[in-house]
Scaffold this motif. Sequence first.
Motif, PDB file in Angstrom:
ATOM      1  N   UNK A  14      27.862  69.077  85.429  1.00 11.06           N
ATOM      2  CA  UNK A  14      29.240  68.640  85.640  1.00 11.06           C
ATOM      3  C   UNK A  14      30.182  69.801  85.935  1.00 11.06           C
ATOM      4  N   UNK A  15      29.610  71.013  86.092  1.00 14.33           N
ATOM      5  CA  UNK A  15      30.465  72.189  86.214  1.00 14.33           C
ATOM      6  C   UNK A  15      31.378  72.135  87.418  1.00 14.33           C
ATOM      7  N   UNK A  16      30.935  71.476  88.511  1.00 13.73           N
ATOM      8  CA  UNK A  16      31.788  71.381  89.689  1.00 13.73           C
ATOM      9  C   UNK A  16      32.341  69.992  89.869  1.00 13.73           C
ATOM     10  N   UNK A  17      32.164  69.135  88.855  1.00 11.68           N
ATOM     11  CA  UNK A  17      32.634  67.767  88.978  1.00 11.68           C
ATOM     12  C   UNK A  17      34.098  67.616  88.650  1.00 11.68           C
ATOM     13  N   UNK A  18      34.718  68.614  88.030  1.00 11.06           N
ATOM     14  CA  UNK A  18      36.136  68.555  87.727  1.00 11.06           C
ATOM     15  C   UNK A  18      36.808  69.803  88.246  1.00 11.06           C
ATOM     16  N   UNK A  19      38.119  69.803  88.325  1.00 12.78           N
ATOM     17  CA  UNK A  19      38.820  70.964  88.834  1.00 12.78           C
ATOM     18  C   UNK A  19      38.723  71.051  90.336  1.00 12.78           C
ATOM     19  N   UNK A  20      38.491  72.279  90.827  1.00 13.24           N
ATOM     20  CA  UNK A  20      38.478  72.486  92.269  1.00 13.24           C
ATOM     21  C   UNK A  20      37.195  73.178  92.700  1.00 13.24           C
ATOM     22  N   UNK A  21      36.853  73.000  93.946  1.00  8.37           N
ATOM     23  CA  UNK A  21      35.792  73.755  94.600  1.00  8.37           C
ATOM     24  C   UNK A  21      36.428  74.465  95.790  1.00  8.37           C
ATOM     25  N   UNK A  22      35.661  75.275  96.481  1.00  5.78           N
ATOM     26  CA  UNK A  22      36.195  76.093  97.569  1.00  5.78           C
ATOM     27  C   UNK A  22      35.577  75.699  98.899  1.00  5.78           C
ATOM     28  N   UNK A  23      36.401  75.632  99.920  1.00 10.42           N
ATOM     29  CA  UNK A  23      35.920  75.328 101.264  1.00 10.42           C
ATOM     30  C   UNK A  23      35.110  76.511 101.798  1.00 10.42           C
ATOM     31  N   UNK A  24      33.925  76.230 102.322  1.00  8.19           N
ATOM     32  CA  UNK A  24      33.055  77.289 102.839  1.00  8.19           C
ATOM     33  C   UNK A  24      33.612  77.934 104.103  1.00  8.19           C
ATOM     34  N   UNK A  25      34.592  77.283 104.736  1.00  2.00           N
ATOM     35  CA  UNK A  25      35.144  77.807 105.989  1.00  2.00           C
ATOM     36  C   UNK A  25      36.429  78.589 105.738  1.00  2.00           C
ATOM     37  N   UNK A  26      37.460  77.916 105.212  1.00  2.00           N
ATOM     38  CA  UNK A  26      38.769  78.560 105.049  1.00  2.00           C
ATOM     39  C   UNK A  26      38.945  79.211 103.684  1.00  2.00           C
ATOM     40  N   UNK A  27      37.991  78.959 102.778  1.00  2.00           N
ATOM     41  CA  UNK A  27      37.986  79.563 101.443  1.00  2.00           C
ATOM     42  C   UNK A  27      39.127  79.069 100.549  1.00  2.00           C
ATOM     43  N   UNK A  28      39.748  77.958 100.938  1.00  2.00           N
ATOM     44  CA  UNK A  28      40.818  77.378 100.128  1.00  2.00           C
ATOM     45  C   UNK A  28      40.238  76.554  98.994  1.00  2.00           C
ATOM     46  N   UNK A  29      40.975  76.480  97.887  1.00  2.00           N
ATOM     47  CA  UNK A  29      40.599  75.549  96.822  1.00  2.00           C
ATOM     48  C   UNK A  29      40.794  74.134  97.322  1.00  2.00           C
ATOM     49  N   UNK A  30      39.880  73.237  96.916  1.00  2.00           N
ATOM     50  CA  UNK A  30      39.927  71.859  97.384  1.00  2.00           C
ATOM     51  C   UNK A  30      40.068  70.892  96.232  1.00  2.00           C
ATOM     52  N   UNK A  31      40.641  69.737  96.541  1.00  3.40           N
ATOM     53  CA  UNK A  31      40.627  68.647  95.592  1.00  3.40           C
ATOM     54  C   UNK A  31      39.195  68.158  95.471  1.00  3.40           C
ATOM     55  N   UNK A  32      38.720  67.980  94.250  1.00  2.00           N
ATOM     56  CA  UNK A  32      37.337  67.544  94.026  1.00  2.00           C
ATOM     57  C   UNK A  32      37.293  66.100  93.573  1.00  2.00           C
TER      58      UNK A  32
END
Length: 249
Positions: A14-32
Amino acid sequence: MATDPSADNNAADNSSGGGVVTCAVCLSDLSDDDNDNDNDNYNDSALGSLPRKAHLPCCFRPRSSDAVCLPCMRTIINMTGTHIGRCPLCRSYVQFASGSSTSPEEGAQTAQLQTRLEKAVPHGRCAMCMQTPRIIVRGGICDACDLGVNNRLRYACTQCERIQVIPHPMWRYMETPTSASTVTWACHGECQTYTTWTVWADDVERIPPEDTPESWGRRERWLADVRAERERRRQEEERGEVEWFCTIA
């Protein structure tokens, strides 16, 4: 003190199931938020909200930290000039589903547009190479012929060394920018038969980086081009000069 191994496994899962992840292209934080992917903003000036993670039909995993945002996927498809683009994670061809749109005007009328991606599936005969099934992109021709027509490169025959323009992306079948192709094309020089080819050195830099074989190592150049295009469009948006639009098959 005894511990429950399953608890650690669940936490990792569940480590990436909450909070944000990062776009592999623009490196921005994303809504998860994986429960709702139908209300993403059209542009990149999203009133302070994080851009949504695209549900990629080829390699999307809800709990994965490998992700691409919808604005980057729109940019990737727009940059091709057709209705398809490559997934930055697995290089599969994807497109916005029929009935979807990235037009701001239509988006103002309905919230459930412009976000549904699907695999681009070969489905027709190309009017140029006559092969089937092929992914038809425009003018009745397939993606390979479309690339070749718009990138008429010079190639050298490995047999007679004749320089010839070939309206087909022969680079797709080369391990490196200097190696010979693994498929043949008709030589109109001394050979008068089907031979293998190398890209003319002066034309190598004209090859779209997003379409080169992974073994060429040009993925980062492609992603850098996408980031530059995103920034260009962001600046145009600030001046009110840009409209998002993706062609739908």
